[in-house]
Design a protein around this motif. Structure first.
Motif, PDB file in Angstrom:
ATOM      1  N   UNK A   1     -35.324   1.701  56.447  1.00 50.57           N
ATOM      2  CA  UNK A   1     -35.749   0.628  55.547  1.00 50.57           C
ATOM      3  C   UNK A   1     -34.996  -0.651  55.869  1.00 50.57           C
ATOM      4  N   UNK A   2     -35.757  -1.729  56.020  1.00 50.21           N
ATOM      5  CA  UNK A   2     -35.132  -3.030  56.292  1.00 50.21           C
ATOM      6  C   UNK A   2     -35.626  -4.063  55.280  1.00 50.21           C
ATOM      7  N   UNK A   3     -34.716  -4.876  54.797  1.00 47.46           N
ATOM      8  CA  UNK A   3     -35.078  -6.073  54.027  1.00 47.46           C
ATOM      9  C   UNK A   3     -34.815  -7.245  54.969  1.00 47.46           C
ATOM     10  N   UNK A   4     -35.906  -7.924  55.380  1.00 52.02           N
ATOM     11  CA  UNK A   4     -35.740  -8.972  56.385  1.00 52.02           C
ATOM     12  C   UNK A   4     -35.828 -10.336  55.725  1.00 52.02           C
ATOM     13  N   UNK A   5     -34.860 -11.186  56.046  1.00 48.78           N
ATOM     14  CA  UNK A   5     -34.829 -12.517  55.444  1.00 48.78           C
ATOM     15  C   UNK A   5     -35.118 -13.589  56.478  1.00 48.78           C
ATOM     16  N   UNK A   6     -35.829 -14.631  56.026  1.00 49.71           N
ATOM     17  CA  UNK A   6     -36.163 -15.749  56.899  1.00 49.71           C
ATOM     18  C   UNK A   6     -35.564 -17.035  56.380  1.00 49.71           C
TER      19      UNK A   6
ATOM     20  N   UNK B   1     -29.076  -3.102  49.404  1.00 52.17           N
ATOM     21  CA  UNK B   1     -28.214  -1.984  48.981  1.00 52.17           C
ATOM     22  C   UNK B   1     -28.877  -1.169  47.886  1.00 52.17           C
ATOM     23  N   UNK B   2     -29.490  -1.860  46.937  1.00 51.58           N
ATOM     24  CA  UNK B   2     -30.157  -1.164  45.832  1.00 51.58           C
ATOM     25  C   UNK B   2     -31.327  -0.319  46.332  1.00 51.58           C
ATOM     26  N   UNK B   3     -31.934  -0.739  47.440  1.00 48.93           N
ATOM     27  CA  UNK B   3     -33.087  -0.008  47.979  1.00 48.93           C
ATOM     28  C   UNK B   3     -32.662   1.031  49.018  1.00 48.93           C
ATOM     29  N   UNK B   4     -31.385   1.096  49.318  1.00 45.48           N
ATOM     30  CA  UNK B   4     -30.922   1.974  50.393  1.00 45.48           C
ATOM     31  C   UNK B   4     -31.361   1.440  51.747  1.00 45.48           C
ATOM     32  N   UNK B   5     -31.469   0.135  51.858  1.00 44.30           N
ATOM     33  CA  UNK B   5     -31.940  -0.493  53.099  1.00 44.30           C
ATOM     34  C   UNK B   5     -30.827  -1.341  53.703  1.00 44.30           C
TER      35      UNK B   5
ATOM     36  N   UNK C   1     -40.545  -2.464  55.805  1.00 51.66           N
ATOM     37  CA  UNK C   1     -40.064  -3.780  56.248  1.00 51.66           C
ATOM     38  C   UNK C   1     -40.435  -4.764  55.144  1.00 51.66           C
ATOM     39  N   UNK C   2     -39.477  -5.040  54.294  1.00 55.93           N
ATOM     40  CA  UNK C   2     -39.713  -5.944  53.155  1.00 55.93           C
ATOM     41  C   UNK C   2     -39.244  -7.331  53.554  1.00 55.93           C
ATOM     42  N   UNK C   3     -40.170  -8.286  53.570  1.00 51.63           N
ATOM     43  CA  UNK C   3     -39.869  -9.608  54.137  1.00 51.63           C
ATOM     44  C   UNK C   3     -39.755 -10.672  53.054  1.00 51.63           C
ATOM     45  N   UNK C   4     -38.665 -11.393  53.082  1.00 49.99           N
ATOM     46  CA  UNK C   4     -38.442 -12.459  52.109  1.00 49.99           C
ATOM     47  C   UNK C   4     -38.351 -13.798  52.835  1.00 49.99           C
ATOM     48  N   UNK C   5     -39.367 -14.641  52.653  1.00 49.18           N
ATOM     49  CA  UNK C   5     -39.297 -15.996  53.217  1.00 49.18           C
ATOM     50  C   UNK C   5     -39.366 -16.046  54.722  1.00 49.18           C
ATOM     51  N   UNK C   6     -40.227 -15.220  55.319  1.00 50.02           N
ATOM     52  CA  UNK C   6     -40.484 -15.266  56.766  1.00 50.02           C
ATOM     53  C   UNK C   6     -41.956 -15.627  56.954  1.00 50.02           C
ATOM     54  N   UNK C   7     -42.231 -16.637  57.814  1.00 49.11           N
ATOM     55  CA  UNK C   7     -43.617 -17.124  57.919  1.00 49.11           C
ATOM     56  C   UNK C   7     -44.517 -16.190  58.720  1.00 49.11           C
ATOM     57  N   UNK C   8     -43.947 -15.461  59.671  1.00 44.64           N
ATOM     58  CA  UNK C   8     -44.776 -14.591  60.507  1.00 44.64           C
ATOM     59  C   UNK C   8     -45.178 -15.258  61.808  1.00 44.64           C
ATOM     60  N   UNK C   9     -44.245 -16.014  62.413  1.00 42.89           N
ATOM     61  CA  UNK C   9     -44.507 -16.629  63.715  1.00 42.89           C
ATOM     62  C   UNK C   9     -44.695 -15.522  64.757  1.00 42.89           C
TER      63      UNK C   9
END
Ligand SMILES: Cc1cc2nc3c(=O)[nH]c(=O)nc-3n(C[C@H](O)[C@H](O)[C@H](O)COP(=O)(O)OP(=O)(O)OC[C@H]3O[C@@H](n4cnc5c(N)ncnc54)[C@H](O)[C@@H]3O)c2cc1C
Ligand SMILES: Nc1ncnc2c1ncn2[C@@H]1O[C@H](COP(=O)(O)O)[C@@H](O)[C@H]1O
Lengths: 317, 255
Positions: free
Chosen positions: A204-209, A226-230, A262-270
């Motif tokens: 599990x990944x939380x990806x930040x942009x 951390x709360x998600x175990x990611x 893959x939970x994405x926060x504020x990534x445009x998707x280039x």
């Protein structure tokens, strides 16, 4: 001008890269439509066995210790010489760190037009028609060329690699230009140090942009992870700004990941980011811009403020 | 050390990108322009080299939309010593080949030791200008550079590949390098300083050279990409979205 297609193979750290096979697979299809042949050109040292693995009509292989690693000027000059000798209808390179050095240079030097960022290409009547991605994936452009010879750079991952694999024996060639006295010299290869965590092995990944805005945003995302175990991963602007280490970067010049989440926060998707994560099993994207290209790739999306969603998630968990 | 850095304004990708009536390109009157983000890094890298090895930095651009002055004043505020804009009767959609020829003509007269560009701008069809400049000027080119130092007539660059692999490459000066990221995050210039500079600084002007042959490519159509898929959009406020995400994760055994 022939109807042949010259495909420039590339390798990194002793391994022929997938993009080479992806290009050859597509070139087979185009060559059939054009009535020409697929000629692969590989420049390397000790890569004979691997270079024999293409589904090409011909594989030209230039072996020299100087070519064990990519050298910009060597590639430019050898490719220019072979383009002159073979007069191909189409020259294909990857839209990669190598192709980006060579294609536009070759375009000016040989007077052939060039189209970058290509993610689809076809023969229409007698014209070569390309589709390429512009504006970070927000626009798609369709173009046709009037010229009788064209250079294209293809996006990694746009075509299947397997279609380009085969067993055409290599044809060794001599260097068409002197390789001594070049103005560019390879002096060493640095591989990423084993980081604090290996994001390629995480479920599990939380990806930040860039949308996280700074270190505070990264801290919030880390708490959520951390709360998600990611574990926290990032897009390039986040690591360039020093908000997270380079080892957390996903994408073209970072790592390729295939996590379950893959939970994405504020990534445009280039396109360069997608290259590293599009095969994740479950992609959820939070982005306040409803036109963000990531929504064409994510399985679930929400056009909300990422901070509000992250906080609401933390509260609910 | 005579350093030239090429700066380009491109439509802001943070906004909606409206198309013209023919659908053949953007409606350039309706978009905001910003400095290409990689050019911020090219400028920073240029100033870093100057600070370490001495010399002067010239910031240069084609003034496509008659709005380059602010970019150039900002560059001066961040440490550039000289600013030049190329002027003429332009279309904002001019192709890279044409622009490269204009820039090369001006750069040649500056006899630089080092030319830095951004690694790419996300708005053109026909490749990047850095390698084109190198071809026109007969200089070596290395792109996707994340850090560059100069010593004894040689540039030592870090060049990035996939998977975080980096090559060390030596390039004889003079050369052109396409900067992906400067060795340090780009510095900030306070607005007050930029305003001050705008009052006193001179921006030199150069006429665009006569246009050569165009890129030879016909842009038929531009459109938002045909989505191969579309995310299932979660409606509601942040709380509701969070609840739905938790449901999805629970359902898949991910929580
Ligand atoms: C050769 C090369 C290699 C590259 N390699 C990589 C790579 O390996 N990895 C990589 O990621 N990039 C890479 N890039 C860069 C790539 O082109 C993009 O610039 C980058 O991916 C953009 O990152 P981003 O999505 O975080 O930023 P942006 O594109 O700026 O997107 C930020 C997003 O955040 C959203 N947002 C802002 N505020 C909020 C908020 N409060 N709430 C919700 N959403 C918000 C915005 O709507 C926007 O969509 C490479 C580029 C080149 C040229
Ligand atoms: N019109 C221009 N004026 C100045 N520099 C430019 C211009 N176009 C491109 N460049 C430079 O070339 C780099 C690559 O841009 P591009 O060729 O548009 O992908 C940019 O980051 C700039 O440094």
């Amino acid at each position: 001008m022939s109807n042949d297609i010259l495909v420039i193979a590339e390798h990194l750290d002793g391994r022929i890269a997938d993009i080479s096979f992806e290009m050859v697979g597509k070139a087979r299809e185009l060559a059939a439509a054009l009535g020409g042949q697929v000629i692969v050109l590989a420049l390397g040292s000790g890569l004979q066995a691997q270079a024999g693995g293409f589904a090409s009509h011909t594989t030209l292989y230039l072996d020299d210790p100087l070519l064990a690693h990519y050298n910009p000027q060597a590639y430019q000059q050898v490719i220019a010489a072979l383009a002159a000798a073979h007069s191909p209808r189409l020259i294909m390179l990857g839209y990669t760190s190598i192709g980006m050095d060579v294609a536009a240079w070759l375009s000016v030097k040989t007077g052939r037009p060039c189209i970058a960022y290509v993610n689809d290409i076809a023969v229409e009547q007698d014209a070569i028609v390309t589709r390429s991605q512009l504006y970070g994936g927000k626009m798609s452009a369709e173009s046709a060329t009037r010229a009788d010879s064209l250079i294209v750079t293809l996006m990694a991952g746009a075509f299947a690699a397997d279609a380009g694999r085969g067993a055409t024996p290599i044809q060794p060639i001599a260097a068409p230009v002197p390789l001594a006295g070049l103005r560019t010299r390879f002096t060493g290869l640095l591989k990423p140090e084993a980081g604090d965590v290996d994001i390629t092995t995480q479920e599990k990944l939380v990806a930040v942009g860039r949308g996280v805005g700074g270190e505070d945003g990264v801290a919030l995302a880390t708490e959520l992870a951390e709360a998600l175990g990611a574990v926290v991963a990032a897009s390039r602007p986040v690591t360039d700004a020093g908000w997270l280490p380079k080892t957390r970067q996903v994408g073209k010049s970072g790592l390729t990941v295939r996590p379950k989440l893959y939970l994405m926060l504020g990534i445009s998707g280039a396109p360069e980011h997608l290259e590293g994560m599009k095969d994740a099993e479950l992609i959820i994207a939070i982005n306040s811009d409803e036109n963000a290209p990531i929504f064409n790739v994510a399985h679930y999306g929400a056009t909300q403020d990422l901070f509000e969603v992250a906080e609401a998630l933390l509260e609910a968990l | 050390m005579n350093i030239v850095v090429a700066l380009k304004q491109i439509p802001s990708m943070a906004d909606e990108l409206p198309l013209n009536a023919q659908g053949s390109n953007l409606d350039f009157d309706e978009v905001d322009f910003v400095l290409n983000e990689f050019d911020e890094h090219a400028l920073e890298q240029a100033v870093l080299v100057k600070e370490k090895s001495g010399g002067a930095v010239t910031a240069l651009g084609v003034d496509l939309i008659e709005a380059l002055d602010d970019v150039l004043y900002t560059a001066l505020a961040k440490g550039a010593d000289k600013a030049i804009k190329i002027v003429g009767d332009f279309e904002p959609g001019a192709d890279s080949h044409t622009q490269a020829a204009w820039l090369a003509a001006v750069i040649r007269d500056l006899s630089p030791d080092l030319v830095l560009t951004g690694v790419q701008a996300a708005n053109d069809l026909d490749g990047q200008i850095g390698p084109m400049l190198a071809a026109h000027l007969d200089l070596p080119y290395v792109g996707v550079v994340t850090g560059l130092e100069v010593a004894q007539g040689v540039a030592k660059v870090h060049k990035e590949f996939a998977g975080g692999v980096v090559a060390d490459i030596e390039v004889d000066l003079p050369c052109v390098a396409g900067i992906q990221a400067a060795a340090k995050p780009p510095r900030y210039a306070p607005i007050s300083k930029i305003r001050q500079i705008a009052k006193t600084a001179q921006i030199a002007e150069a006429e665009a050279a006569a246009a050569g042959p165009d890129a030879g490519v016909t842009l038929r159509r531009m459109a938002k990409p045909v989505a191969t898929g579309r995310a299932d959009m979660l409606a509601g406020d942040a709380k509701q979205v969070a609840a739905k995400i938790i449901d999805i994760l629970t359902e898949r055994g991910l929580l």
